[in-house]
Design an enzyme around this catalytic site. Sequence first.
Site, PDB file in Angstrom:
ATOM      1  N   LYS A 178     -28.481   2.972  -8.454  1.00 37.36           N
ATOM      2  CA  LYS A 178     -28.874   1.982  -7.906  1.00 37.36           C
ATOM      3  C   LYS A 178     -28.967   2.083  -5.917  1.00 37.36           C
ATOM      4  O   LYS A 178     -28.076   2.699  -5.587  1.00 37.36           O
ATOM      5  CB  LYS A 178     -28.253   1.026  -7.801  1.00 37.36           C
ATOM      6  CG  LYS A 178     -28.311  -0.339  -9.258  1.00 37.36           C
ATOM      7  CD  LYS A 178     -27.501  -1.182  -9.755  1.00 37.36           C
ATOM      8  CE  LYS A 178     -27.714  -2.053 -11.046  1.00 37.36           C
ATOM      9  NZ  LYS A 178     -29.179  -2.198 -11.195  1.00 37.36           N
ATOM     10  N   ARG A 224     -30.580  -3.863 -21.865  1.00 38.47           N
ATOM     11  CA  ARG A 224     -31.524  -4.359 -22.834  1.00 38.47           C
ATOM     12  C   ARG A 224     -31.314  -2.402 -23.991  1.00 38.47           C
ATOM     13  O   ARG A 224     -31.219  -3.235 -25.559  1.00 38.47           O
ATOM     14  CB  ARG A 224     -33.073  -3.518 -22.711  1.00 38.47           C
ATOM     15  CG  ARG A 224     -33.496  -2.542 -22.106  1.00 38.47           C
ATOM     16  CD  ARG A 224     -34.336  -3.252 -21.206  1.00 38.47           C
ATOM     17  NE  ARG A 224     -34.420  -3.779 -20.157  1.00 38.47           N
ATOM     18  CZ  ARG A 224     -35.363  -3.711 -19.255  1.00 38.47           C
ATOM     19  NH1 ARG A 224     -36.608  -3.663 -19.296  1.00 38.47           N
ATOM     20  NH2 ARG A 224     -35.543  -5.325 -17.449  1.00 38.47           N
TER      21      ARG A 224
HETATM   22  N1  BES Z   1     -27.798  -5.402 -14.295  1.00 34.83           N
HETATM   23  C1  BES Z   1     -29.097  -5.042 -13.725  1.00 34.83           C
HETATM   24  C2  BES Z   1     -29.818  -6.446 -13.296  1.00 34.83           C
HETATM   25  C3  BES Z   1     -29.085  -7.437 -11.986  1.00 34.83           C
HETATM   26  C4  BES Z   1     -29.490  -7.363 -11.320  1.00 34.83           C
HETATM   27  C5  BES Z   1     -27.783  -8.075 -12.470  1.00 34.83           C
HETATM   28  C6  BES Z   1     -28.921  -7.810 -10.033  1.00 34.83           C
HETATM   29  C7  BES Z   1     -27.978  -9.439 -11.543  1.00 34.83           C
HETATM   30  C8  BES Z   1     -27.928  -9.041 -10.778  1.00 34.83           C
HETATM   31  C9  BES Z   1     -30.031  -4.870 -15.092  1.00 34.83           C
HETATM   32  O1  BES Z   1     -29.074  -3.743 -15.616  1.00 34.83           O
HETATM   33  C10 BES Z   1     -30.644  -3.689 -13.697  1.00 34.83           C
HETATM   34  O2  BES Z   1     -30.308  -2.956 -13.275  1.00 34.83           O
HETATM   35  N2  BES Z   1     -32.628  -4.094 -14.399  1.00 34.83           N
HETATM   36  C11 BES Z   1     -33.004  -3.727 -13.427  1.00 34.83           C
HETATM   37  C12 BES Z   1     -34.325  -3.980 -14.525  1.00 34.83           C
HETATM   38  C13 BES Z   1     -35.424  -2.739 -14.323  1.00 34.83           C
HETATM   39  C14 BES Z   1     -34.603  -1.056 -14.328  1.00 34.83           C
HETATM   40  C15 BES Z   1     -36.310  -1.904 -15.025  1.00 34.83           C
HETATM   41  C16 BES Z   1     -34.108  -4.960 -12.871  1.00 34.83           C
HETATM   42  O3  BES Z   1     -34.082  -5.596 -12.651  1.00 34.83           O
HETATM   43  O4  BES Z   1     -34.013  -4.494 -11.149  1.00 34.83           O
HETATM   44 ZN    ZN Z   2     -28.781  -1.427 -14.419  1.00 37.29          ZN
END
Ligand code: BES
Ligand code: ZN
Length: 490
Positions: free
Chosen positions: A270, A344
């Site tokens: 991230k 997921r």
């Molecule tokens: N845990 C995150 C989603 C999230 C983001 C929850 C901010 C709460 C606050 C999840 O695992 C994630 O990183 N999702 C990505 C998916 C993408 C890589 C397709 C996202 O939402 O950016």
């Molecule tokens: Zn994630």
Amino acid sequence: MKIQLASKHVPGTAIILPIFSGSKPVWPKEISTESKKFIETALKFFDGSEKSAKVLRIPDEKNVLTVVLLGLGDKKSWTRRKFLLAVRRIVGVAKAEKIKEIGFNLKDLAARVADDEAVKLMAINLIKANYEFNKYKEVPKEGWPKIENIYTSVSKANKKLERALEEGIIIGEEVNRSRDLANTPGGDMTPKVLADDAVNSGKRAGFSVKVLEEKEIERLGMGGVIGVSKGSSEKPRFIITEYFGGKKKDAPIVFVGKGVTFDTGGINLKPGDSSYEMHLDMTGGGSAIHAVAAIARLKLKVNVVALVPAVENMPSGSSYHPGDQLKTITGKTIEVLNTDAEGRVILADGLGYAQKYKPSLIIDVATLTGSAIGALGQRAMAVFTKDNKLQKMVLELGERTGERGWPLPLWDEYLDEIKGTFGDVANIGKTRYGGAIHGAIFLKQFVGSYPWVHLDIAPTMTTIDGEYLAKGASGTAVQLLVELARKLAH
Ligand code: BES
Ligand code: ZN
Ligand code: ZN
């Protein structure tokens, strides 16, 4: 904080006086004529507008009588939601003013909500509002401000209202326990620690807990859980909690909660400060466990199971890679295109495992996508299901509990987005658009033909200003899951 039902004002406690704008207060009988005069003068300078509050300290014979004028705004537009926010506000004012004992008349506040429901909601929201996560702070010399007693006067305390109070207290406590788990920093909250909490909760609340360790997870073919966990030195756990309060032959409701104890994104790390709140990424898991704890303590006549795949998503030399093909418990393979879409991947195994129970309903709760936050803001979780009746039920219960949800679509056409090239399903969509839906349609591939609801709780993971709750984890979805189980119980 102790909450009690009372039939009249308890001497020595602060009186909360709800005031609708332009209306006169309902005077408690116990207020003396002199105090009343004093308050009436103050009311000339208090318009009762929503969110306003004023604390009066009135010399009353030997003691000082504390009265809190609580502005409620327009009476005609009074709603259940405003009621529960006002309840939380009472706690906020009392703490800020170091008031230890308070009393109020529920009828003045609850308006159109039925008595028992009002008592329950009141208790839940008093307890939620009283919560603070101070474990990592030095205790101030004078201690943390603490409310000792809250007396709620109701016209007639009876068994039904006492039971409603008890239920509200149980639910409020379990919501706060879920918040404790989520608020615990990533360095201290590991899959093992999450599993230990489940075990302890099971002992305390009376439900059975089984924790699968790495070898067993691997043996069962949960390649998704193993894959995501590989980058971390913290070993995965697969938590199984079972409460069978219903009939033996009743198919259970299975909750599946995302238990990512910290989400760095993995190799697709991230950027910037995006990982700031990612210790909250096990919120779904914590809420599923504590919903079962509440259901067990309430002794609801229903069979419920919570499954929580728990992992830490870390980058390292042993991490899973973009391009990996992971074989899940269902036999389907996941083509990993982004290691940050890890929720997921582990839920695929959780949902696959859920099918072993031949469940009456599978409901997963996951902080799955930032996209859901983009779509809905932070005031509603995203609700996905193909079943219109279930959708209606979830939305209605969301309104009732204050844990709102809003639907997003699940049309089959979205499937094209997540077709794998070398594996069965890709873990991200082909376009950047509709990420919450891609996540949902992905999960759908792992639930078989069982009735299923997916709650993307990323939007409501944290509290927001104006909710009158402590900063941090909100404990979202505990209330909703409990009420859903109640609704489906005998
Ligand atoms: N845990 C995150 C989603 C999230 C983001 C929850 C901010 C709460 C606050 C999840 O695992 C994630 O990183 N999702 C990505 C998916 C993408 C890589 C397709 C996202 O939402 O950016
Ligand atoms: Zn994630
Ligand atoms: Zn995540």
